[in-house]
Motif scaffolding. Structure first.
Motif, PDB file in Angstrom:
ATOM      1  N   ALA A   1       7.104  -6.402  15.455  1.00 31.31           N
ATOM      2  CA  ALA A   1       6.648  -7.539  16.256  1.00 31.31           C
ATOM      3  C   ALA A   1       5.215  -7.299  16.750  1.00 31.31           C
ATOM      4  N   HIS A   2       4.922  -6.074  17.139  1.00 32.51           N
ATOM      5  CA  HIS A   2       3.567  -5.730  17.567  1.00 32.51           C
ATOM      6  C   HIS A   2       2.573  -5.894  16.418  1.00 32.51           C
ATOM      7  N   ASP A   3       2.930  -5.408  15.232  1.00 33.66           N
ATOM      8  CA  ASP A   3       2.022  -5.496  14.084  1.00 33.66           C
ATOM      9  C   ASP A   3       1.655  -6.945  13.780  1.00 33.66           C
ATOM     10  N   LYS A   4       2.635  -7.828  13.836  1.00 40.08           N
ATOM     11  CA  LYS A   4       2.377  -9.257  13.562  1.00 40.08           C
ATOM     12  C   LYS A   4       1.465  -9.853  14.630  1.00 40.08           C
ATOM     13  N   ASP A   5       1.768  -9.545  15.896  1.00 38.15           N
ATOM     14  CA  ASP A   5       0.964 -10.091  16.987  1.00 38.15           C
ATOM     15  C   ASP A   5      -0.455  -9.541  16.940  1.00 38.15           C
ATOM     16  N   TRP A   6      -0.587  -8.257  16.643  1.00 43.72           N
ATOM     17  CA  TRP A   6      -1.925  -7.653  16.609  1.00 43.72           C
ATOM     18  C   TRP A   6      -2.755  -8.244  15.469  1.00 43.72           C
ATOM     19  N   ALA A   7      -2.148  -8.415  14.307  1.00 42.68           N
ATOM     20  CA  ALA A   7      -2.877  -8.972  13.162  1.00 42.68           C
ATOM     21  C   ALA A   7      -3.356 -10.392  13.467  1.00 42.68           C
ATOM     22  N   ALA A   8      -2.486 -11.180  14.096  1.00 46.71           N
ATOM     23  CA  ALA A   8      -2.873 -12.559  14.439  1.00 46.71           C
ATOM     24  C   ALA A   8      -3.954 -12.560  15.517  1.00 46.71           C
ATOM     25  N   GLY A   9      -3.801 -11.710  16.536  1.00 45.78           N
ATOM     26  CA  GLY A   9      -4.779 -11.650  17.619  1.00 45.78           C
ATOM     27  C   GLY A   9      -6.131 -11.151  17.153  1.00 45.78           C
TER      28      GLY A   9
END
Length: 322
Positions: free
Chosen positions: A237-245
């Motif tokens: 979940a962090h990886d997805k949020d970080w990539a989008a951010g």
């Protein structure tokens, strides 16, 4: 333990004749053999301490080096033909050129299975790392406990047992000699100094307390990466949020910032099983008070095996602390 498994049993034995310690390695095939071997070693020696039992499928090779590594993890050091436990003094070469200095410790971080510590003494500085797999907080607590009681402890308790930390007497009654010799590849450094004993005790006790009191101690060290499914869920979940951010310009392209955010999300979003609470509390109390639970003392070779009940306890599968 089935007939298709071999148990490598490592004990430390103190001879009645010499009072010296040696490591003893036995290859066994059943629980009954383990039990009988421990009973015989207790009978034939002044003292017997448990070091480790490793169970593998038949055909796996267990080397003498493996046995020695287990002993190092638990605060034992070789000296000549014998071994010295953490609470008995370890001789150092003559302190030629050793000078006085105040020693300080700084707890830099507890992140992703590592406890990072900075040590300074005079103009010297070195970094130490406790690894969640190969370095044990029980050994660290015992070291500080012995030092606090006026002893001269020693242990290879950081940097995957590559770093020797040894206390000897100093030139004055209120001094001691501290040697920290880190030979970990890429982190090679050495501090060898005389220092005020009381201040050194206070510095070690403060460091132990800070580790045990740290909000990341459980998630990022005791149970780093566990439970696996929960850890994977939070990390993905962090990886997805970080990539989008990152794409939207919300987050900077900075690995340190990303690691810090992931670390906090692990603590906030990963719930450890409730039945781990007691063990966590025991670890935190141990680091704050330096009181090591009796069963951990037994399993870590910090005291002698005495009773039949203790033998029965030791041959059961190790818990997470051991």
């Amino acid at each position: 333990m089935s007939d298709q498994e071999i148990s490598w049993l490592t004990l430390a034995l103190r001879s009645r004749e010499t009072s010296k310690w040696k490591l003893d390695l036995a290859f066994l095939l059943s629980r009954d053999e383990v039990r009988a071997t421990i009973a015989a070693r207790i009978r034939d020696n002044a003292e017997a301490r448990w070091i480790a039992r490793s169970v593998h499928a038949s055909g796996r090779t267990f080397r003498e080096k493996d046995m020695e590594h287990y002993a190092l993890q638990r605060g034992w050091h070789p000296q000549g033909k014998f071994w010295v436990p953490i609470e008995e003094p370890l001789s150092l070469p003559s302190p030629n050129g050793v000078k006085n200095a105040e020693v300080t410790f700084k707890l830099k971080s507890i992140l992703f299975g590592s406890i990072a510590i900075e040590v300074t003494a005079g103009g010297a500085r070195l970094d130490l790392v406790l690894d969640d797999v190969r370095d044990y907080p029980i050994t660290f607590a015992r070291f500080v406990q012995v030092l606090t009681a006026g002893g001269l402890p020693h242990a290879a308790m950081t940097d995957e047992t590559w770093c020797d930390i040894v206390i000897n007497d100093g030139p004055e009654p209120d001094q001691c000699r501290l040697l920290i010799d880190n030979t970990y590849p890429g982190r090679e450094a050495c501090i060898d100094t005389f220092t005020d004993r009381k201040r050194l005790v206070d510095a070690f006790r403060k460091l132990a307390w800070e580790i045990g009191d740290h909000p990341y101690f459980a998630h990022h060290f005791l149970y780093h990466g566990l439970p696996i499914d929960e850890y994977t869920r939070v990390a993905e979940a962090h990886d997805k949020d970080w990539a989008a951010g990152l794409q939207q310009g919300i987050y900077p392209d900075d690995i340190d910032v990303e690691d810090a955010l992931l670390a906090s999300r692990i603590v906030e979003g990963l719930t450890l099983p409730a039945d781990w609470d007691d063990e966590t509390a025991r670890f935190r109390k141990m680091m704050r008070s330096l009181e090591i639970p009796p069963d951990w003392q037994l399993r870590f070779g910090l005291r002698a095996i005495v009773t039949i009940e203790e033998v029965a306890y030791l041959i059961e599968p190790p818990n997470r602390a051991a």
